[in-house]
Design a protein around this motif. Sequence first.
Motif, PDB file in Angstrom:
ATOM      1  N   THR A 140      21.292  36.370  28.227  1.00  8.37           N
ATOM      2  CA  THR A 140      20.109  35.857  28.893  1.00  8.37           C
ATOM      3  C   THR A 140      20.484  35.036  30.124  1.00  8.37           C
ATOM      4  N   GLU A 141      21.613  34.286  30.072  1.00 10.41           N
ATOM      5  CA  GLU A 141      22.032  33.517  31.228  1.00 10.41           C
ATOM      6  C   GLU A 141      22.416  34.424  32.381  1.00 10.41           C
ATOM      7  N   ALA A 142      22.943  35.597  32.084  1.00  8.00           N
ATOM      8  CA  ALA A 142      23.329  36.535  33.134  1.00  8.00           C
ATOM      9  C   ALA A 142      22.113  37.262  33.713  1.00  8.00           C
ATOM     10  N   GLY A 143      20.939  36.991  33.160  1.00  5.30           N
ATOM     11  CA  GLY A 143      19.731  37.616  33.673  1.00  5.30           C
ATOM     12  C   GLY A 143      19.462  38.996  33.109  1.00  5.30           C
ATOM     13  N   GLU A 144      20.229  39.389  32.102  1.00  7.81           N
ATOM     14  CA  GLU A 144      20.025  40.699  31.504  1.00  7.81           C
ATOM     15  C   GLU A 144      18.952  40.625  30.427  1.00  7.81           C
ATOM     16  N   THR A 145      18.314  41.757  30.207  1.00  3.93           N
ATOM     17  CA  THR A 145      17.283  41.828  29.182  1.00  3.93           C
ATOM     18  C   THR A 145      17.927  41.873  27.805  1.00  3.93           C
ATOM     19  N   ALA A 146      17.398  41.081  26.872  1.00  5.39           N
ATOM     20  CA  ALA A 146      17.910  41.105  25.500  1.00  5.39           C
ATOM     21  C   ALA A 146      17.731  42.499  24.911  1.00  5.39           C
ATOM     22  N   ARG A 147      18.629  42.876  24.022  1.00  6.01           N
ATOM     23  CA  ARG A 147      18.535  44.198  23.402  1.00  6.01           C
ATOM     24  C   ARG A 147      17.231  44.354  22.626  1.00  6.01           C
ATOM     25  N   LYS A 148      16.649  45.527  22.704  1.00  2.00           N
ATOM     26  CA  LYS A 148      15.451  45.802  21.913  1.00  2.00           C
ATOM     27  C   LYS A 148      15.813  45.836  20.434  1.00  2.00           C
ATOM     28  N   VAL A 149      14.856  45.453  19.619  1.00  2.00           N
ATOM     29  CA  VAL A 149      15.120  45.373  18.179  1.00  2.00           C
ATOM     30  C   VAL A 149      15.570  46.716  17.626  1.00  2.00           C
ATOM     31  N   THR A 150      15.031  47.802  18.178  1.00  2.00           N
ATOM     32  CA  THR A 150      15.381  49.148  17.681  1.00  2.00           C
ATOM     33  C   THR A 150      16.796  49.562  18.075  1.00  2.00           C
ATOM     34  N   LEU A 151      17.396  48.841  19.031  1.00  2.00           N
ATOM     35  CA  LEU A 151      18.755  49.173  19.466  1.00  2.00           C
ATOM     36  C   LEU A 151      19.809  48.357  18.742  1.00  2.00           C
ATOM     37  N   ILE A 152      19.353  47.470  17.856  1.00  2.00           N
ATOM     38  CA  ILE A 152      20.278  46.666  17.053  1.00  2.00           C
ATOM     39  C   ILE A 152      20.311  47.251  15.645  1.00  2.00           C
ATOM     40  N   ALA A 153      21.480  47.583  15.176  1.00  2.00           N
ATOM     41  CA  ALA A 153      21.612  48.193  13.846  1.00  2.00           C
ATOM     42  C   ALA A 153      21.056  47.258  12.773  1.00  2.00           C
ATOM     43  N   PRO A 154      20.355  47.807  11.767  1.00  2.00           N
ATOM     44  CA  PRO A 154      19.840  46.966  10.684  1.00  2.00           C
ATOM     45  C   PRO A 154      20.912  46.093  10.052  1.00  2.00           C
ATOM     46  N   ALA A 155      22.136  46.626   9.917  1.00  2.00           N
ATOM     47  CA  ALA A 155      23.218  45.838   9.309  1.00  2.00           C
ATOM     48  C   ALA A 155      23.510  44.594  10.140  1.00  2.00           C
ATOM     49  N   GLU A 156      23.457  44.712  11.468  1.00  2.00           N
ATOM     50  CA  GLU A 156      23.711  43.553  12.333  1.00  2.00           C
ATOM     51  C   GLU A 156      22.548  42.565  12.253  1.00  2.00           C
ATOM     52  N   ARG A 157      21.319  43.066  12.244  1.00  2.00           N
ATOM     53  CA  ARG A 157      20.159  42.172  12.127  1.00  2.00           C
ATOM     54  C   ARG A 157      20.195  41.423  10.798  1.00  2.00           C
ATOM     55  N   GLN A 158      20.531  42.140   9.731  1.00  2.00           N
ATOM     56  CA  GLN A 158      20.539  41.514   8.404  1.00  2.00           C
ATOM     57  C   GLN A 158      21.670  40.501   8.282  1.00  2.00           C
ATOM     58  N   LEU A 159      22.804  40.778   8.908  1.00  2.00           N
ATOM     59  CA  LEU A 159      23.897  39.804   8.911  1.00  2.00           C
ATOM     60  C   LEU A 159      23.433  38.518   9.590  1.00  2.00           C
ATOM     61  N   ALA A 160      22.758  38.653  10.733  1.00  2.00           N
ATOM     62  CA  ALA A 160      22.268  37.477  11.455  1.00  2.00           C
ATOM     63  C   ALA A 160      21.247  36.711  10.617  1.00  2.00           C
ATOM     64  N   LEU A 161      20.327  37.427   9.970  1.00  2.00           N
ATOM     65  CA  LEU A 161      19.324  36.765   9.132  1.00  2.00           C
ATOM     66  C   LEU A 161      19.985  35.996   7.997  1.00  2.00           C
ATOM     67  N   ARG A 162      20.973  36.596   7.383  1.00  2.00           N
ATOM     68  CA  ARG A 162      21.646  35.944   6.262  1.00  2.00           C
ATOM     69  C   ARG A 162      22.430  34.722   6.725  1.00  2.00           C
ATOM     70  N   GLU A 163      23.083  34.852   7.885  1.00  2.00           N
ATOM     71  CA  GLU A 163      23.827  33.710   8.430  1.00  2.00           C
ATOM     72  C   GLU A 163      22.872  32.559   8.750  1.00  2.00           C
ATOM     73  N   LEU A 164      21.733  32.876   9.343  1.00  2.00           N
ATOM     74  CA  LEU A 164      20.762  31.839   9.701  1.00  2.00           C
ATOM     75  C   LEU A 164      20.195  31.169   8.451  1.00  2.00           C
ATOM     76  N   ALA A 165      19.911  31.975   7.425  1.00  2.00           N
ATOM     77  CA  ALA A 165      19.363  31.428   6.184  1.00  2.00           C
ATOM     78  C   ALA A 165      20.379  30.531   5.492  1.00  2.00           C
ATOM     79  N   ALA A 166      21.665  30.878   5.596  1.00  2.00           N
ATOM     80  CA  ALA A 166      22.713  30.049   4.995  1.00  2.00           C
ATOM     81  C   ALA A 166      22.944  28.782   5.805  1.00  2.00           C
ATOM     82  N   GLU A 167      22.778  28.891   7.116  1.00  2.00           N
ATOM     83  CA  GLU A 167      22.982  27.741   7.996  1.00  2.00           C
ATOM     84  C   GLU A 167      21.889  26.690   7.808  1.00  2.00           C
TER      85      GLU A 167
END
Length: 227
Positions: A140-167
């Motif tokens: 985002t700092e470089a001015g690029e558009t964040a990846r669309k949700v459909t372009l992020i693998a479910p495994a990566e999204r779920q890893l992030a969700l689990r990390e956030l929930a643990a944090e």
Amino acid sequence: MRPFRGTSLPDSANESVQHLKRYLEYAENGPAVLARDVVQSDAEPDSPFEESVLAVLNGWGHTVQPQVGVAGYRIDLGLRHPRHPGAYALGIECDGAMYHSSKAARDRDRLREQVLNGLGWRLYRIWGTDWYRGACGSRTEAGETARKVTLIAPAERQLALRELAAECPGMSQDELIREACEFFGWRRTGADIRTALESDIADLYRRGRLQGGPDRISVVRGGTPSG
């Protein structure tokens, strides 16, 4: 009569022969032989987090070996030394929030780190949430558009969700979704994003990775929820 040495044995696909070779080398050379890495040519990263780190390092021009075996331990990623073939410049450990919350894991890893340091390894630890937050922030700092949700693998999204929930244990589902949106650089929670994240959370519940109701979500660790 010439003594029989471990170096006299060629490398073999037979595990027993390899153990004998290593034993003879140890008897001849002492503990230093344990520092030699044991590498499977087809070894792959153990998680989407490790895959992400590996891709960035490869993109920077480094040669990286996943899952390096040393003295009975596994190092997530071994960074090959650019000027010394066969040697490693750095060992990289990829740890998530679950590591932060587990005292037993930290105590166990302290001994492991002492052994590897004693064998000449330099280790560097990368935390999952810091890695993803930094990666999203740099986009985002470089001015690029964040990846669309459909372009992020479910495994990566779920890893992030689990990390956030643990944090931040005890968040509601809505709070977890908001944190995930900030995590990936999404400024608005559109219907497609909410649907995908709700599906990911439901899948984590089905697989026993999350526990609790929609008002208080906990990460399951060793059969026991954290928080």
